[in-house]
Design a protein around this motif. Sequence first.
Motif, PDB file in Angstrom:
ATOM      1  N   GLU A  77       0.832  -1.204   0.000  1.00 49.73           N
ATOM      2  CA  GLU A  77       0.000   0.000   0.000  1.00 49.73           C
ATOM      3  C   GLU A  77       0.865   1.252   0.000  1.00 49.73           C
ATOM      4  O   GLU A  77       0.558   2.214  -0.700  1.00 49.73           O
ATOM      5  CB  GLU A  77      -0.921   0.003   1.226  1.00 49.73           C
ATOM      6  CG  GLU A  77      -2.048  -0.969   1.150  1.00 49.73           C
ATOM      7  CD  GLU A  77      -2.846  -1.042   2.441  1.00 49.73           C
ATOM      8  OE1 GLU A  77      -2.521  -0.301   3.399  1.00 49.73           O
ATOM      9  OE2 GLU A  77      -3.799  -1.835   2.497  1.00 49.73           O
ATOM     10  N   GLY A  78       1.939   1.228   0.758  1.00 45.85           N
ATOM     11  CA  GLY A  78       2.850   2.371   0.807  1.00 45.85           C
ATOM     12  C   GLY A  78       3.499   2.618  -0.535  1.00 45.85           C
ATOM     13  O   GLY A  78       3.641   3.751  -0.973  1.00 45.85           O
ATOM     14  N   LYS A  79       3.887   1.575  -1.233  1.00 50.89           N
ATOM     15  CA  LYS A  79       4.505   1.716  -2.547  1.00 50.89           C
ATOM     16  C   LYS A  79       3.491   2.233  -3.563  1.00 50.89           C
ATOM     17  O   LYS A  79       3.804   3.046  -4.412  1.00 50.89           O
ATOM     18  CB  LYS A  79       5.093   0.390  -3.013  1.00 50.89           C
ATOM     19  CG  LYS A  79       6.321  -0.007  -2.256  1.00 50.89           C
ATOM     20  CD  LYS A  79       6.891  -1.319  -2.749  1.00 50.89           C
ATOM     21  CE  LYS A  79       8.106  -1.709  -1.932  1.00 50.89           C
ATOM     22  NZ  LYS A  79       8.646  -3.009  -2.333  1.00 50.89           N
ATOM     23  N   ASN A  80       2.254   1.743  -3.476  1.00 53.51           N
ATOM     24  CA  ASN A  80       1.212   2.194  -4.400  1.00 53.51           C
ATOM     25  C   ASN A  80       0.895   3.669  -4.188  1.00 53.51           C
ATOM     26  O   ASN A  80       0.652   4.405  -5.128  1.00 53.51           O
ATOM     27  CB  ASN A  80      -0.069   1.354  -4.242  1.00 53.51           C
ATOM     28  CG  ASN A  80       0.127  -0.058  -4.753  1.00 53.51           C
ATOM     29  OD1 ASN A  80       1.031  -0.321  -5.536  1.00 53.51           O
ATOM     30  ND2 ASN A  80      -0.707  -0.961  -4.301  1.00 53.51           N
ATOM     31  N   GLU A  81       0.873   4.124  -2.940  1.00 56.59           N
ATOM     32  CA  GLU A  81       0.590   5.528  -2.649  1.00 56.59           C
ATOM     33  C   GLU A  81       1.694   6.433  -3.183  1.00 56.59           C
ATOM     34  O   GLU A  81       1.424   7.520  -3.686  1.00 56.59           O
ATOM     35  CB  GLU A  81       0.418   5.724  -1.151  1.00 56.59           C
ATOM     36  CG  GLU A  81      -0.852   5.099  -0.600  1.00 56.59           C
ATOM     37  CD  GLU A  81      -0.935   5.154   0.915  1.00 56.59           C
ATOM     38  OE1 GLU A  81      -0.035   5.797   1.525  1.00 56.59           O
ATOM     39  OE2 GLU A  81      -1.851   4.571   1.487  1.00 56.59           O
ATOM     40  N   GLU A  82       2.935   5.995  -3.089  1.00 52.67           N
ATOM     41  CA  GLU A  82       4.051   6.802  -3.568  1.00 52.67           C
ATOM     42  C   GLU A  82       4.023   6.917  -5.093  1.00 52.67           C
ATOM     43  O   GLU A  82       4.408   7.915  -5.650  1.00 52.67           O
ATOM     44  CB  GLU A  82       5.372   6.176  -3.119  1.00 52.67           C
ATOM     45  CG  GLU A  82       5.591   6.263  -1.620  1.00 52.67           C
ATOM     46  CD  GLU A  82       6.823   5.489  -1.189  1.00 52.67           C
ATOM     47  OE1 GLU A  82       7.562   4.999  -2.065  1.00 52.67           O
ATOM     48  OE2 GLU A  82       7.032   5.361   0.016  1.00 52.67           O
TER      49      GLU A  82
END
Length: 85
Positions: A77-82
């Motif tokens: 999720e963190g990678k997708n948000e970035e």
Amino acid sequence: VAAGREGTLPTVVSGLVDVPVIGVPVSTGYGAGAKGEAALLSMLQSCSVLAVVNIDAGFVAGAFAARIANNVARAREGKNEEAQP
């Protein structure tokens, strides 16, 4: 991976896959391996990358697997948000 008797199955599986493996020694066995002690000691002395829980601790293994899955999901999720503007 649950295993009784000599407890080598988690070690074999760990050598074949590239994901975390959790070894669960079970209290089935014979001779000196009775009550899961031989399986536990075999898993603890493995040369493979392997997490091991106590004898018959399937619930603990499941909780540990859930923790791993949650950490992976949070990281994704963190990678997708970035990546999003």
